[in-house]
Design a protein around this motif. Sequence first.
Motif, short mmCIF file in Angstrom:
data_model
loop_
_atom_site.label_atom_id
_atom_site.label_comp_id
_atom_site.label_asym_id
_atom_site.label_seq_id
_atom_site.Cartn_x
_atom_site.Cartn_y
_atom_site.Cartn_z
N PRO A 263 67.68 95.55 7.03
CA PRO A 263 68.95 95.66 6.53
C PRO A 263 68.96 95.96 4.88
N GLN A 264 69.73 97.20 4.33
CA GLN A 264 69.75 97.33 3.00
C GLN A 264 70.39 96.58 2.47
N SER A 265 71.33 95.78 3.06
CA SER A 265 72.03 94.49 2.26
C SER A 265 71.12 93.47 1.73
N ASP A 266 69.97 93.38 2.40
CA ASP A 266 68.78 92.42 1.75
C ASP A 266 67.81 92.73 1.46
N THR B 252 65.28 96.19 -0.15
CA THR B 252 65.02 97.61 -0.67
C THR B 252 63.46 97.92 -0.18
N LYS C 180 62.93 91.85 -1.63
CA LYS C 180 63.86 90.99 -1.18
C LYS C 180 64.98 91.07 -2.13
N LYS C 181 66.34 91.35 -2.14
CA LYS C 181 67.37 91.33 -3.22
C LYS C 181 67.77 90.09 -3.74
#
Length: 189
Positions: free
Chosen positions: A162-165, A167, A188-189
């Motif tokens: 998931p792009q939310s978590d 890159t 990991k963001k």
Amino acid sequence: MSVNFSKSLPRAVQLAHEIVSSRIAPGDTAVDATLGNGHDTLFLAKLVGQRGRVIGFDIQKAALESTREKIPEGVSVDLHLESHSRMSDLISDPVAAVMFNLGYLPSADKSVITSAESTVPALEAAAGLLKPGGVITVVAYTGHTGGPEEQGSVQQWCECLPQSDFTVAHYAFLNQANNPPELFAIEKK
Ligand SMILES: C[S@@+](CC[C@H](N)C(=O)[O-])C[C@H]1O[C@@H](n2cnc3c(N)ncnc32)[C@H](O)[C@@H]1O
């Protein structure tokens, strides 16, 4: 350490080292998911320093022995003769970086290779252990039997994160002979 881009583009392994070195601070925990001859372990050990810890995995005793020979006295390195797919059973601390260098141990039995059946669960485990800002690097080879299938599974796994978590980046040479390795980098963001 920095890659000199002035004469040629960095190789996948060089770029992996560059990315990892930008994310590790002294005292961190880092993982070498495929010990091989221990070059990545030594690289990680220098970055985490004496206050940090490197944890390594390989399924071949020869890889652990070869790695142990390279590690200077006083550096904390835990080597496991285990598949990297057991990573989450053996590590509980958040980690700054996990390095995978897939394929076979160059000096040993070339039929002992990493494969998607364990690489993908290990990637899943590694993603769960990363601290914010931490990275996974995967150097993948397509020139041996089973390599393209494993590369494809790694890419598919990366594309579903998931792009939310996370890159994810993919670095590959497109016009070079002899199937140079590719790099996947997961942050990991
Ligand atoms: C290309 S070598 C790694 C090179 C190493 N990073 C270095 O710096 O020298 C790949 C290694 O993955 C190991 N391997 C294969 N399957 C594995 C698994 N399921 N878990 C951990 N290591 C595995 C092989 O035994 C081999 O030593």
